[in-house]
Design a protein around this motif. Structure first.
Motif, short mmCIF file in Angstrom:
data_model
loop_
_atom_site.label_atom_id
_atom_site.label_comp_id
_atom_site.label_asym_id
_atom_site.label_seq_id
_atom_site.Cartn_x
_atom_site.Cartn_y
_atom_site.Cartn_z
N CYS A 112 0.99 -1.29 0.02
CA CYS A 112 -0.16 0.06 0.00
C CYS A 112 0.83 1.19 -0.15
O CYS A 112 0.27 2.33 -0.28
N LYS A 113 2.13 1.16 0.19
CA LYS A 113 3.13 2.30 0.24
C LYS A 113 4.13 2.13 -0.76
O LYS A 113 4.55 1.00 -1.25
N PRO A 114 4.76 3.27 -1.25
CA PRO A 114 5.91 3.02 -2.18
C PRO A 114 7.10 2.15 -1.58
O PRO A 114 7.46 2.33 -0.50
N VAL A 115 7.71 1.33 -2.46
CA VAL A 115 8.79 0.71 -2.08
C VAL A 115 10.00 1.49 -2.26
O VAL A 115 10.25 2.39 -2.71
N GLY A 169 3.36 11.08 -9.09
CA GLY A 169 3.69 9.67 -9.10
C GLY A 169 3.62 9.21 -10.27
O GLY A 169 3.56 9.71 -11.54
N GLY A 170 3.51 7.67 -10.44
CA GLY A 170 3.50 6.93 -11.80
C GLY A 170 4.88 6.43 -12.07
O GLY A 170 5.60 6.13 -11.16
N TRP A 171 4.98 6.29 -13.36
CA TRP A 171 6.09 5.70 -14.05
C TRP A 171 7.49 6.36 -13.64
O TRP A 171 7.57 7.82 -13.35
N PRO A 172 8.64 5.59 -13.45
CA PRO A 172 8.98 4.29 -13.53
C PRO A 172 8.70 3.66 -12.18
O PRO A 172 9.04 3.99 -11.25
N TYR A 173 7.94 2.30 -12.18
CA TYR A 173 7.66 1.54 -10.89
C TYR A 173 9.07 0.68 -10.71
O TYR A 173 9.53 0.04 -11.81
N VAL A 174 9.36 0.52 -9.48
CA VAL A 174 10.43 -0.27 -8.94
C VAL A 174 9.88 -1.81 -8.74
O VAL A 174 8.62 -1.62 -8.16
N ASP A 175 10.38 -2.93 -9.28
CA ASP A 175 9.99 -4.05 -8.94
C ASP A 175 10.47 -4.52 -7.63
O ASP A 175 11.73 -4.94 -7.12
N PRO A 176 9.43 -4.83 -6.67
CA PRO A 176 9.88 -4.97 -5.27
C PRO A 176 10.52 -6.51 -5.23
O PRO A 176 10.91 -6.80 -4.13
N LYS A 220 -0.37 4.64 -5.26
CA LYS A 220 -1.72 5.36 -5.46
C LYS A 220 -2.56 5.04 -4.37
O LYS A 220 -3.40 5.84 -3.59
N PRO A 221 -2.95 3.82 -3.58
CA PRO A 221 -2.28 2.52 -4.23
C PRO A 221 -3.80 1.75 -4.94
O PRO A 221 -4.89 2.06 -4.65
N GLN A 222 -3.34 1.03 -5.93
CA GLN A 222 -4.20 0.30 -6.83
C GLN A 222 -3.49 -0.58 -7.80
O GLN A 222 -2.50 -0.36 -8.35
N PRO A 223 -4.21 -1.80 -8.12
CA PRO A 223 -3.63 -2.95 -9.01
C PRO A 223 -3.81 -2.29 -10.17
O PRO A 223 -4.96 -1.68 -10.65
N ARG A 224 -2.72 -2.32 -11.18
CA ARG A 224 -2.99 -1.83 -12.54
C ARG A 224 -3.08 -2.96 -13.53
O ARG A 224 -2.00 -4.12 -13.18
N VAL A 225 -3.96 -3.23 -14.37
CA VAL A 225 -4.19 -4.53 -15.15
C VAL A 225 -4.58 -4.07 -16.52
O VAL A 225 -4.64 -5.16 -17.19
N THR A 226 -4.63 -2.86 -16.88
CA THR A 226 -5.06 -2.62 -18.30
C THR A 226 -3.91 -1.63 -19.12
O THR A 226 -4.16 -1.55 -20.32
N ALA A 227 -2.84 -1.65 -18.44
CA ALA A 227 -1.68 -0.80 -19.21
C ALA A 227 -1.05 -1.55 -20.17
O ALA A 227 -0.60 -1.04 -21.30
#
Length: 457
Positions: free
Chosen positions: A59-62, A72-79, A402-409
């Motif tokens: 639920c929080k940035p890693v 916020g937004g791109w780029p996301y770090v792979d936890p 955000k937090p939210q799952p992203r599934v349509t990008a």
């Protein structure tokens, strides 16, 4: 404890449900937030621990997250970048895992034995939503109702309408209403890869998404759209400046999908009623309009049957998908295997069968929806000889800011009849991913006149 064991056992059975009574019992509803998560997933892990218990998600940035945009937004770090696969599935051992693989996945393993594989990593139940999503879903669980033949949805707002679903239509409505910020802008790049491995840019677009359904400050409305989208093409050059706009309504029993197109060379907007069902999207040349995001539009052509809940190997926490360079990602026949992360998760399984008298190129559709997010992760469409026709892969990852799952990008759609596939790559022209707006767009934005006024001439 006895009720919890009964509830979990019932959820895991492969059921044969029609259009049963939608409203859960008081006893069932009381388990939301207890043995079930607030949106209906089983909190407990599975028997052998390969699926862990749900602990609230990410639920929080890693550590190490540095977005390009201040919002916020791109780029996301792979936890989970340091994790290694637990095992890999290929054509030689596919039988060992066959009961946990979608039909389309098995076709790909058998058809491309030398290049296609499924790398399975440890399972992380990372899905997390804003607090109001949980609160509304629990407090309003008895209100939502299906109405009419399509069917439409009423008495539902800013919640997952059916956290304890009784039939396939309810599960599909949860999928159509997958959570995303009410007002977002973003973009994507789309390619078509033919059977010989030739890559063609088919679409380079920015988008504006409005999901008033998830605006917690608004009131429920009979005429509310749950999704309004404007896509503006930046390329290829011959299509630059073209715009498509589409509306989807909660009362699908009353309102059909509405769509418009703006063509710069003609300087006019025209209605596009063909942007539905099995019309092939001109932007991809492969994807059907009702395959957008796994499924899109009205449910009037199919009977949707709930087959139950099942443990399946699905694309999940798939940060790898957008971190792999494009020249390594797009290979002949399929996305490079190292460009996907697969995990074992519990999913809802729904099968749509074409109704008598209805016409569609697909006789049957089968969907796998994540129990923790209600996202369609995998889908296989079957032709009228009941052979796999289209195979849709929609990787999920958590936008922890955000937090939210992203599934349509991102998605991959394989045409199993030709060997061609289309893929949507993220991010698009703006390079910052999906950006949340705090306020709606001006009232005339989502109108034919607004579409023309904003168009390139």
């Amino acid at each position: 404890m006895m009720f919890q064991r009964k509830l979990i056992a019932a959820s895991m059975m492969m059921l044969s449900m029609g259009t049963a009574l939608a409203v859960p019992t008081a006893e069932e509803a009381a388990e939301l937030g207890k043995s079930l998560t607030a949106i209906g997933a089983i909190k407990a892990g599975n028997a052998d621990g390969s699926i862990p218990a749900y602990d609230g998600g990410v639920c929080k940035p890693v550590a190490g997250y540095k977005p390009k945009n201040a919002k916020g937004g791109w780029p996301y770090v792979d936890p989970y970048a340091d994790e290694k696969p637990l095992y890999s599935i290929n054509s030689k051992n596919v039988a060992q895992y066959a009961d946990k693989l979608a039909e389309g996945t098995k076709v790909m393993l058998e058809r491309y034995p030398d290049t296609f594989r499924v790398d399975v990593y440890p399972t992380h139940r990372s899905a997390c939503f804003p607090d109001y999503v949980y609160k509304n879903t629990i407090e309003r669980v008895m209100k939502p109702k299906l109405v009419g033949d399509a069917p439409g949805l009423t008495d539902s707002h800013a919640q997952f309408p059916f956290p304890i679903p009784k039939n396939g239509f309810e599960v599909m409505w949860n999928g159509l209403l997958r959570f995303a910020g009410p007002y977002e802008s973003g973009g994507f790049t789309q390619y078509v890869v033919d059977n010989a491995g030739n890559v063609t840019l088919s679409n380079f677009s920015t988008i504006q998404d409005e999901r008033r359904y998830w605006d917690n400050d608004l009131q429920d409305s009979e005429d509310m759209t749950y999704w309004r989208n404007i896509a503006t093409q930046a390329g290829p050059p011959a299509q630059a400046g073209s715009k498509n706009m589409i509306f989807q309504y909660l009362r699908a029993d009353k309102r059909k999908t509405e769509a418009w197109t703006y063509i710069p060379g003609q300087r006019r907007v025209r209605a596009s009623p063909e942007f539905t069902y099995d019309t092939v999207s001109t932007l991809s040349g492969v994807l059907l309009f009702d395959e957008i995001n796994g499924f899109d539009g009205r449910m009037d052509k199919y009977d949707f049957k709930l087959l139950g809940k099942q443990e399946m190997i699905v694309p999940y926490n798939d940060y790898r998908r957008f971190l792999l360079p494009q020249d390594k990602l797009l290979t002949a026949h399929h996305i490079a295997p190292e460009g996907h992360r697969w995990e074992l998760h519990r999913v809802w399984v729904v099968e749509g069968t074409l109704k008598p008298g209805q016409r569609h190129v697909q006789k049957r559709k089968k969907f796998y929806l994540d129990e923790d997010s209600w996202a369609i992760l995998l889908y296989t469409g079957f032709d009228h000889q009941d052979k796999p026709h289209h195979y849709f892969v929609c990787p999920a990852y958590q936008e922890y800011d955000k937090p939210q799952p992203r599934v349509t990008a991102m998605y991959d759609l394989y045409d199993l009849s030709t060997g061609n596939y289309t893929t949507q790559i993220f991010p698009g022209p703006e390079g910052t991913g999906y950006i949340k707006r705090e306020t709606p767009w001006p009232v005339n934005t989502y109108t034919p006149g607004g579409l023309a006024g904003a168009g390139i001439r």
